[in-house]
Motif scaffolding. Structure first.
Motif, short mmCIF file in Angstrom:
data_model
loop_
_atom_site.label_atom_id
_atom_site.label_comp_id
_atom_site.label_asym_id
_atom_site.label_seq_id
_atom_site.Cartn_x
_atom_site.Cartn_y
_atom_site.Cartn_z
N THR A 256 0.83 -1.20 0.00
CA THR A 256 0.00 0.00 0.00
C THR A 256 0.87 1.26 0.00
O THR A 256 0.63 2.20 -0.76
N GLY A 257 1.87 1.26 0.85
CA GLY A 257 2.75 2.42 0.95
C GLY A 257 3.49 2.70 -0.36
O GLY A 257 3.61 3.85 -0.78
N LYS A 258 3.96 1.62 -1.01
CA LYS A 258 4.67 1.81 -2.27
C LYS A 258 3.73 2.33 -3.35
O LYS A 258 4.17 2.96 -4.31
N ALA A 259 2.43 2.04 -3.20
CA ALA A 259 1.46 2.53 -4.17
C ALA A 259 1.12 4.00 -3.93
O ALA A 259 0.87 4.75 -4.87
N LEU A 260 1.12 4.43 -2.66
CA LEU A 260 0.65 5.78 -2.33
C LEU A 260 1.76 6.82 -2.22
O LEU A 260 1.60 7.95 -2.69
N ALA A 261 2.87 6.45 -1.59
CA ALA A 261 3.91 7.45 -1.29
C ALA A 261 4.40 8.20 -2.53
O ALA A 261 4.53 9.42 -2.51
N PRO A 262 4.67 7.49 -3.65
CA PRO A 262 5.15 8.22 -4.83
C PRO A 262 4.12 9.21 -5.38
O PRO A 262 4.47 10.31 -5.80
N ARG A 263 2.85 8.81 -5.35
CA ARG A 263 1.81 9.72 -5.84
C ARG A 263 1.78 10.96 -4.95
O ARG A 263 1.69 12.10 -5.43
N LEU A 264 1.85 10.73 -3.65
CA LEU A 264 1.80 11.83 -2.70
C LEU A 264 3.01 12.76 -2.89
O LEU A 264 2.91 13.98 -2.73
N SER A 265 4.14 12.16 -3.23
CA SER A 265 5.37 12.92 -3.45
C SER A 265 5.15 13.99 -4.52
O SER A 265 5.56 15.14 -4.38
N VAL A 266 4.46 13.59 -5.59
CA VAL A 266 4.19 14.55 -6.67
C VAL A 266 3.14 15.56 -6.24
O VAL A 266 3.27 16.76 -6.44
N LYS A 267 2.10 15.05 -5.60
CA LYS A 267 0.99 15.91 -5.18
C LYS A 267 1.47 17.02 -4.24
O LYS A 267 1.03 18.16 -4.34
N LEU A 268 2.37 16.68 -3.32
CA LEU A 268 2.85 17.67 -2.35
C LEU A 268 4.20 18.27 -2.74
O LEU A 268 4.77 19.05 -1.99
N LYS A 269 4.70 17.84 -3.90
CA LYS A 269 6.06 18.20 -4.30
C LYS A 269 7.03 17.97 -3.13
O LYS A 269 7.78 18.85 -2.71
N ALA A 270 6.96 16.77 -2.60
CA ALA A 270 7.75 16.39 -1.44
C ALA A 270 8.69 15.25 -1.82
O ALA A 270 8.25 14.23 -2.33
N GLY A 271 9.97 15.43 -1.58
CA GLY A 271 10.95 14.41 -1.92
C GLY A 271 10.72 13.15 -1.10
O GLY A 271 10.33 13.20 0.06
N LEU A 272 10.95 12.00 -1.75
CA LEU A 272 10.65 10.70 -1.14
C LEU A 272 11.94 9.97 -0.74
O LEU A 272 12.85 9.82 -1.55
N GLY A 273 11.97 9.52 0.51
CA GLY A 273 13.04 8.63 0.96
C GLY A 273 12.40 7.26 1.17
O GLY A 273 11.64 7.07 2.11
N ALA A 274 12.70 6.32 0.28
CA ALA A 274 11.97 5.05 0.27
C ALA A 274 12.69 3.96 1.03
O ALA A 274 13.88 3.74 0.84
N GLY A 275 11.97 3.29 1.92
CA GLY A 275 12.52 2.12 2.60
C GLY A 275 13.55 2.45 3.66
O GLY A 275 14.56 1.76 3.78
N VAL A 276 13.30 3.48 4.45
CA VAL A 276 14.26 3.81 5.51
C VAL A 276 14.12 2.81 6.67
O VAL A 276 13.07 2.19 6.85
N SER A 277 15.20 2.67 7.44
CA SER A 277 15.12 1.77 8.59
C SER A 277 15.67 2.42 9.86
O SER A 277 15.69 1.83 10.91
N LYS A 278 16.11 3.66 9.73
CA LYS A 278 16.67 4.39 10.88
C LYS A 278 16.10 5.80 10.88
O LYS A 278 15.58 6.27 9.87
N LEU A 279 16.29 6.48 11.98
CA LEU A 279 15.89 7.89 12.04
C LEU A 279 16.84 8.72 11.16
O LEU A 279 17.98 8.31 10.94
N PRO A 280 16.38 9.86 10.68
CA PRO A 280 17.28 10.73 9.91
C PRO A 280 18.52 11.06 10.73
O PRO A 280 18.42 11.23 11.95
N SER A 281 19.68 11.14 10.08
CA SER A 281 20.89 11.46 10.84
C SER A 281 20.94 12.95 11.13
O SER A 281 21.65 13.39 12.02
N SER A 282 20.17 13.72 10.38
CA SER A 282 20.09 15.16 10.62
C SER A 282 18.77 15.66 10.04
O SER A 282 18.26 15.09 9.08
N VAL A 283 18.21 16.71 10.62
CA VAL A 283 17.00 17.27 10.03
C VAL A 283 17.30 18.55 9.24
O VAL A 283 16.45 19.06 8.54
N GLU A 284 18.51 19.06 9.38
CA GLU A 284 18.89 20.27 8.65
C GLU A 284 20.33 20.15 8.21
O GLU A 284 21.21 20.42 9.00
N PRO A 285 20.64 19.74 6.99
CA PRO A 285 19.72 19.27 5.96
C PRO A 285 19.10 17.92 6.36
O PRO A 285 19.70 17.18 7.15
#
Ligand SMILES: Cc1cc2nc3c(=O)[nH]c(=O)nc-3n(C[C@H](O)[C@H](O)[C@H](O)COP(=O)(O)OP(=O)(O)OC[C@H]3O[C@@H](n4cnc5c(N)ncnc54)[C@H](O)[C@@H]3O)c2cc1C
Ligand SMILES: Cc1cc2nc3c(=O)[nH]c(=O)nc-3n(C[C@H](O)[C@H](O)[C@H](O)COP(=O)(O)OP(=O)(O)OC[C@H]3O[C@@H](n4cnc5c(N)ncnc54)[C@H](O)[C@@H]3O)c2cc1C
Lengths: 321, 249
Positions: A99-128
């Motif tokens: 379900t996620g693989k079906a929705l996330a890419p569509r949402l990425s375009v809709k919100l013009k939001a970059g997609l990080g697919a299949g993460v398994s850890k927290l972001p190492s930094s939020v800025e960047p």
């Protein structure tokens, strides 16, 4: 502002995955010092919705509309986008499953939001905003910066150590705008397996390869799985030969799983097979060939014949249960 | 009906991942390039569908966003049986960029059925197909394990967690294909290889699009501690280790 997490339900119930997602989202919300909002689409009772609060959701939004009974990717994307806008979502978290693989890419375009697919850890930094993700089917990882204002992450199943953190979130129902032109697909004839532990949900998986010699030799694998509360899996040639059903095929071109324990019996450990199982927390290999590559990926190994080792394995498990 | 196959050019699945330039670029030395396995299955299924005249499929086109070095892989697709190929001449910088390029092309060159693979074997994004559909405001069906055409109507089977669903859809449609869509990839015959040289491979210029993501660097997995070997006549010890050391049973 918020971190929005989309939690899927199965016949009105959440799964462990849903709680992993909410917990993961709340940790990112903490890093950004903003709220965690969980979105549920479908007919989910209040008691069940409340469970999301046990993993630090600050607010729960429930969308329950008959038009959304079946998954229509375009319509679901629109609903998530409407909620993201309403809640000022800075990050959207979705499962890295079908379900996620079906929705996330569509949402990425809709919100013009970059997609990080299949993460398994927290972001190492939020800025960047920097995430760590698998590439080349697990043969390497990349550190990836998402440059857009809004970010979307899909979380790999069973990869994140989630924890309870009880809050008592408000539950809000939301009526999205659903114009008819959003619905261009029709679903019929839904077939569901019942009573079996699904491979993707299983914490333990017992898997057989060509070394099992024939589909008729599968009863020790099934018995061991039954004893351990495990799902059964297989290598590609085994499903190609029709020894086992296709849903059991794991690997690069089959299912990608990350159970706590993966037992590989008579599997050589080809690189394409490992692509589907190398994220398992513990791998046991049983193989007659001491040079089989599976032993390089395994934590524990037995050089031996499955026809003898598996019955002994079953016996030994019976003794501890 | 016109079919488009989005084709990702990827390193052979047995390739060892190595990186250069301070781990910022994939080392392509000695790499064999192939059609992404799912794209190859999608192409095979498209050719099967076209071989039945009742389906009235006029044309199968493959499209790749990539530089000139992607062309040998595209020629392979022509040799297998695609009718023509389009290369959008740009370095594919992320899934959003790739999908935006293909969407732009489709605005002036419409297709009815657009196939993508579920995942590209290099960046593992599972992204381009869904993005493309959203850019074009058309439906997408993901995790597709069967595609048939009955009386001009496209019938799809998709996998859901623990089951399957049958889906029909308006066209144009993006189908995101996975295992099951066909049994085995078709292999190019000698005749196909000869013919492929003469089939059109059109190169089109990209449009201006900014990628939304950027790879900082790559890392190789931590080496695993060596496998603990247990004597075959002492399976009990294995069970004890799984229980007390690994704590997984
Ligand atoms: C593009 C591509 C994608 C692929 N995707 C996948 C994928 O998703 N998943 C996948 O699994 N494969 C995949 N493959 C196939 C892969 O390359 C291997 O061929 C396959 O994994 C081998 O399966 P196996 O280990 O069961 O069989 P084999 O390689 O034949 O290994 C059998 C093993 O059993 C051992 N054995 C034999 N008898 C016994 C016994 N009595 N007791 C114990 N051990 C015994 C042998 O020593 C051997 O190691 C893919 C290949 C390609 C080219
Ligand atoms: C030399 C080189 C360098 C690259 N560098 C980067 C990089 O730094 N960052 C990055 O994100 N990507 C890079 N790419 C591009 C990458 O190969 C993908 O095309 C793109 O990133 C999408 O990857 P994905 O894993 O999201 O694809 P997925 O969304 O997993 O792919 C799914 C499906 O989309 C289609 N598809 C994917 N890519 C293409 C394509 N290029 N053309 C046509 N159809 C396609 C296929 O049908 C595929 O099965 C590079 C490619 C090359 C050849």
């Amino acid at each position: 502002m918020s971190v929005l997490v989309f939690t899927e339900n199965w016949d009105g119930k959440f799964k462990k995955m849903s709680f992993e997602l909410v917990s993961y989202a709340s940790k990112i919300a903490e890093m950004l010092n903003i709220q965690t909002v969980a979105l549920s689409i479908g007919d989910v009772q209040e008691d069940e919705l409340k469970k999301l609060g046990n993993y630090a959701a600050d607010k729960i939004i429930s969308v329950n509309n008959d038009k959304l009974k079946n998954l229509d990717n375009q319509a679901y994307t629109s609903v998530i986008a409407q909620v993201a806008e309403k809640e000022g979502a800075k990050v959207v978290i979705i499962a890295h499953n079908n379900t996620g693989k079906a929705l996330a890419p569509r949402l990425s375009v809709k919100l013009k939001a970059g997609l990080g697919a299949g993460v398994s850890k927290l972001p190492s930094s939020v800025e960047p905003f920097t995430i760590f993700k698998k590439v080349y089917s697990g043969k390497a990882y990349s550190n990836l910066v998402i440059k857009s204002d809004i970010k979307i992450l899909t979380l790999a199943q069973n990869s994140f150590e989630f924890e309870e953190n009880v809050k008592s979130p408000a539950i809000e129902s939301f009526e999205p705008a659903l114009s008819d032109d959003l619905f261009k697909t029709t679903v019929s004839n839904v077939q569901k397996q019942t009573g079996k532990i699904l491979l993707i949900d299983a914490e333990i998986v017992v898997s057989g390869g060509r070394g099992m010699k024939s589909g008729d030799n599968w009863s020790p694998i099934e018995e061991l799985a039954e004893l351990l509360g495990a799902a059964t899996a297989c290598s590609r040639p085994v499903s190609d030969e029709g020894w086992r059903p296709h849903e059991e095929h794991t690997g690069q071109t089959g299912k990608i799983i990350a159970p706590n324990l993966y037992i590989a019996a008579g599997i050589s450990g080809a690189i394409q097979h490992l692509a589907g199982i190398s994220s398992s927390k513990c791998i046991v290999a049983i193989n007659t060939d001491k040079d089989a590559p599976i032993f390089e990926a395994a934590d524990y190994g037995i050089i031996g014949d499955t026809a003898k080792v598996l019955p002994d394995f079953i016996q030994a498990v019976k003794e501890i249960k | 009906m016109k079919i488009l196959i989005c084709l990702s050019n990827v390193p052979d699945t047995t390739t060892k991942a190595k990186f250069v330039n301070d781990n910022t670029a994939f080392d392509t030395t000695g790499v064999q390039w192939i059609i992404n396995p799912w794209d190859e299955l999608a192409l095979t299924r498209a050719i099967e569908l076209k071989s039945d005249a009742a389906n009235s499929i006029e044309n199968i086109t493959v499209i790749t966003v990539g530089e000139k070095d992607a062309e040998p892989t595209m020629r392979k697709a022509l040799a297998i049986g695609a009718d023509d190929a389009v290369r959008i001449d740009a370095e594919p910088t992320d899934a959003y960029f790739v999908a935006a390029q293909i969407a732009e092309y489709l605005k002036s060159n419409p297709f009815d059925l657009i196939f993508n693979g579920i995942e590209s074997a290099d960046y593992n994004g599972s992204a381009v197909g869904g993005m493309l559909a959203e850019f074009l405001n058309i439906p997408s069906v993901s995790a597709v394990s069967a595609v048939n055409i009955e009386n001009g109507q496209v019938k799809i089977k998709r996998d859901i967690d623990g089951g399957t669903e049958e889906v029909t859809s308006e066209l144009p449609l993006v189908v995101i294909a996975q295992k099951g869509i066909t049994k085995e990839p078709m292999i190019a015959a000698m005749r196909g290889i000869m013919m492929a040289r003469k089939k059109p491979l059109n190169v089109v210029a990209p449009v201006e699009v900014d990628a939304l993501t950027e790879i900082v660097n790559f890392e190789l997995p931590q080496p695993k501690p060596p496998c603990k070997m247990i004597e075959p006549d002492n399976v009990k010890e294995l069970v004890t280790l799984l229980q007390n050391e690994a704590k997984v049973i």
